[in-house]
Design a protein around this motif. Sequence first.
Motif: not given
Ligand code: NAD
Length: 390
Positions: A38, A110, A201, A332
């Motif tokens: 999803a 995270k 973050d 990763f």
């Molecule tokens: P983003 O905003 O780029 O992407 C979020 C995604 O989730 C989008 O595809 C959005 O449509 C989807 N989404 C939102 N609500 C949803 C739902 N109810 N059902 C299905 N999909 C849904 O965010 P991002 O930058 O990819 O970050 C996502 C997570 O990853 C966050 O928790 C962030 O802290 C974490 N993150 C971690 C790292 C790392 O180094 N480990 C790096 C970046 C982000």
Amino acid sequence: MKRKLRMGMVGGGKDAFIGAVHRIAAFMDGKIELVCGAFSIDPQISKESGEELFVDPSRVYESYGQMIEKESQLPEGERMDFLTIVTPNFLHFAPAKMALENGFDVVIEKPMTVSLDEAKELKEIVEKTGRTLCLTHTYSGYPMIKQAKAMIKAGHFGKIRKIVVEYPQGWLSRLSEREGNAGAAWRADPKKSGLSLVMGDIGTHAAHLAEYVSGLRITELCADLTTFVEGRQLDDDGSVLLRFEQGAKGVLMASQISAGEENAVRIRIYGEEGGLEWANEDPNNLIIKMLDQPRQIYRTGNAYAAPFTLSSFATHNTRVPAGHPEGLLESFANIYRNFAATVSAKKEGRVPTPEQLDFPSVDDGVRGMAFVQNVVQSNESNEKWTKFVL
Ligand code: NAD
């Protein structure tokens, strides 16, 4: 295992940032395949993302609830084995809980949740269901971080005295959340991000790295948080003095207004006999600084002779010969490979090796959320030291 593990995904569609990194990492070693998702809050984007990824259209779902329900009803030989959760922070807990309670293992981004209460509840669910939860703290997957940890554990530097960890970024130096940056918009929204922007973050990454490498837990802290960018609802910069077990002291800096910085994660740890330094922008090097000796550089992938032999944890997490750079994607992938090996071992009734079990867990997630809560409390308090309570 005679087959690949089957992965489902919530989030990570065409509209997302980190989901694509997860897929590259998961697929790198050929042990995992994507079978369902999803992928977005927008069902049309989810559908298009599924098409681009060649996922069977009947297994591209409109919501994570529908996905978990339908996948649970599939025969065991078809249904997903685990769910990767790559949605904004406020949408971590509910899919994780539902997946675990329906018999699926979980990989989760995270910060693990938006509150310490949610994190503790998730830990209880993991314990009750006996499932595996893997938290993707990217930076502890690097081979030279494993080497640093192993050298500290072996007592190479003597008793640890000082831990300095930094995570400066510059990408929130302006009010990007009001300029159409969707990733900045949810991160800066307290309802979607949690108690602290900068600490949730990236501060959680830094705190995890400090505890992972040193092997020492934070016991007390004194924090100063600031919102530099006018109009922002959450903090964007923080400095924290740290006290660790066994008398070690430390400093953590996490900042998203360090203009011009990219992802300049750096850790330095000093013991009685010497210290070490590692930086994300030069991850194949581990600098060793011993008292009364010239500086040394350990490099990934070398077959050094004793006493310089790289630890089994460093070599287990290295893929290419020395001189060929490995980076974020491989780090990763190390997390995914160890998680997959552990899940496969459990499915087959084998005991995973210590190297396979070496990935961040629900306990690290609880400590991360406690770190955020304690930092926010300390910032609001007039007491100099705040006890690190779980
Ligand atoms: P983003 O905003 O780029 O992407 C979020 C995604 O989730 C989008 O595809 C959005 O449509 C989807 N989404 C939102 N609500 C949803 C739902 N109810 N059902 C299905 N999909 C849904 O965010 P991002 O930058 O990819 O970050 C996502 C997570 O990853 C966050 O928790 C962030 O802290 C974490 N993150 C971690 C790292 C790392 O180094 N480990 C790096 C970046 C982000």
